[in-house]
Write an enzyme that holds these catalytic residues in place. Structure first.
Site, PDB file in Angstrom:
ATOM      1  N   LYS A  68       1.001 -57.569  37.231  1.00  0.00           N
ATOM      2  CA  LYS A  68      -0.302 -58.239  37.230  1.00  0.00           C
ATOM      3  C   LYS A  68      -1.354 -57.140  37.120  1.00  0.00           C
ATOM      4  CE  LYS A  68      -3.781 -60.365  40.048  1.00  0.00           C
ATOM      5  NZ  LYS A  68      -4.215 -61.079  41.247  1.00  0.00           N
ATOM      6  N   ASN A  73      -4.094 -66.498  46.873  1.00  0.00           N
ATOM      7  CA  ASN A  73      -3.654 -65.786  48.070  1.00  0.00           C
ATOM      8  C   ASN A  73      -4.476 -66.192  49.293  1.00  0.00           C
ATOM      9  OD1 ASN A  73      -2.678 -62.315  48.691  1.00  0.00           O
ATOM     10  ND2 ASN A  73      -3.022 -63.904  50.159  1.00  0.00           N
ATOM     11  N   THR A  74      -5.762 -65.823  49.257  1.00  0.00           N
ATOM     12  CA  THR A  74      -6.599 -66.000  50.443  1.00  0.00           C
ATOM     13  C   THR A  74      -6.681 -67.457  50.911  1.00  0.00           C
ATOM     14  OG1 THR A  74      -7.936 -64.186  49.577  1.00  0.00           O
ATOM     15  CG2 THR A  74      -8.845 -65.404  51.422  1.00  0.00           C
ATOM     16  N   ALA A 104      -7.439 -66.348  41.089  1.00  0.00           N
ATOM     17  CA  ALA A 104      -8.558 -65.993  41.976  1.00  0.00           C
ATOM     18  C   ALA A 104      -9.630 -67.065  42.082  1.00  0.00           C
ATOM     19  CB  ALA A 104      -9.234 -64.690  41.548  1.00  0.00           C
ATOM     20  N   GLY A 105     -10.178 -67.149  43.276  1.00  0.00           N
ATOM     21  CA  GLY A 105     -11.302 -68.033  43.520  1.00  0.00           C
ATOM     22  C   GLY A 105     -10.958 -69.358  44.172  1.00  0.00           C
ATOM     23  N   GLY A 148     -11.065 -64.036  46.389  1.00  0.00           N
ATOM     24  CA  GLY A 148     -11.252 -64.292  47.810  1.00  0.00           C
ATOM     25  C   GLY A 148     -12.501 -65.072  48.163  1.00  0.00           C
TER      26      GLY A 148
END
Lengths: 291, 67
Positions: free
Chosen positions: A124, A238-239, A216-217, A185
């Site tokens: 990635k 992830n977050t 992301a986001g 994040g």
């Protein structure tokens, strides 16, 4: 709606089993879950392991960092990841130029080769321009992408939601382009669905199977469903799980959102209309109308 | 004794030490790591034969949680 994409999907799927989806194909890899999850930011490694399981993901991202030589607690991330179950996707997070990104990618590949994990041949790619926004540096990202492709990597390339940049990365040989929904994040979801729609249209125009992953986001499950409804092939997050009040429960929610959004996309949503359309018959009513 | 850069820190090591001996003395488990010597990756099968010299820069990395 891109009908070319739908035709390809329809031929891949068994129409007698409308609940069955095809795998997510990226380069030579094939994943049965379209959700890719990160392994960072968890309070404990036990919580991470249980959250990964609840997400039903088959692919998890990992970062390359210096060995902690002086404050080891004796635990390694890999003691908590079943390598027979998950394909690792090493990232180049924390890199701000192409040279560092190539260097980190090679180190990640070296570790995964020694683990005999199938993720050894992909990366990635993330080349950042600024530590406050964590937005990608487009010029360095393109340069790193080209160099990694030349080195034989299958590059999954994190980028902004700029359609022209996405086209350039695909042309440079990226196995998959991964536009951000919003900053890493941030939990803001998909800020520009129009750009994402254009990216999907452009990148799939000559190859409807070319994978596009929203990376992301994501803040919550509806963001995931929305990404799939727009036509994304996968979502990487992830977050949103790791920092949820109950990560394992949120991981399950993300799994269901993946299935719901993807099936809704395959089923084909109704067009939006300005005015209402009655669901009950217009004929045979015993009532009168105001006008 | 001479000095090398070990994960960004100066480290005194003995003459003629190999990468394998260096990792062992630093308590690094080699199962999950990769080693870079002066920006070149050292394959695992060369840990024993690769000797560290004065002024060398060594990075030992592993995988950690990330997104």
């Amino acid at each position: 709606m891109d009908h070319t994409v739908n035709r390809i999907i329809d031929t891949e799927l068994n129409k007698n089993e409308p609940l069955v989806d095809g795998p997510l194909r990226i380069g030579t890899h094939s994943l049965n879950s379209r959700l890719i999850v990160g392994t960072g930011k968890y309070d404990t490694l036990d919580l991470m392991r249980d959250s990964l399981a609840a997400s039903h993901s088959e692919c998890v991202t990992v970062a390359v960092r210096r060995e902690r030589l002086y404050d080891r607690d004796g635990k390694n991330l890999l003691d908590y990841i079943d390598l027979s179950r998950y394909t690792l996707l090493p990232n180049t997070a924390g890199c701000y130029n192409a040279i560092d990104a190539v260097r980190v990618a090679k180190l990640g590949r070296e570790i995964l080769r020694s683990l005999e994990n199938p993720g050894a041949d992909w990366v990635k790619l993330e080349v950042l321009g600024d530590s406050k926004t964590l937005l990608p540096d487009p010029i360095a990202t393109l340069e790193a992408c080209q160099r990694l492709v030349d080195e034989g990597f299958q590059v999954l390339c994190y980028t902004s939601d700029d359609p022209i940049m996405a086209v350039r990365l695909k042309a440079a040989g990226a196995a998959c382009v991964m536009p951000a929904g919003s900053p890493i994040g941030s939990g803001q979801g998909i800020l520009n669905p129009n750009n994402l729609t254009i990216i999907l249209e452009y990148l799939k125009s000559d190859d409807p199977t070319y994978p596009v992953i929203v990376d992301a986001g994501v803040g919550t499950a509806s963001d995931v469903a929305f990404a799939f409804e727009l036509g994304a092939d996968g979502v990487l997050l992830n977050t949103a799980i790791a920092h949820a009040r109950q990560p394992v429960r949120m991981a399950a929610a993300m799994h269901h959102a993946t299935q719901a959004g993807r099936l809704a996309y395959l089923a084909g949503r109704i067009p939006k209309r300005l005015y209402a359309q009655a669901s009950s018959p217009e004929e045979g009513t015993i009532t009168s109308r105001p006008w | 004794m001479f000095t090398i850069q070990f994960n960004g820190q100066p480290k005194q090591i003995e003459d003629g030490i190999s990468v394998e001996e260096l990792l062992l003395s630093a308590g690094v488990p080699t199962k999950f790591c990769a080693v870079e010597l002066n920006l070149e990756i050292v394959p695992k099968h060369e840990y024993r034969s690769q000797i560290v010299k004065a002024g060398d820069a060594i990075e030992v990395v592993t995988l950690v949680g990330g997104g």
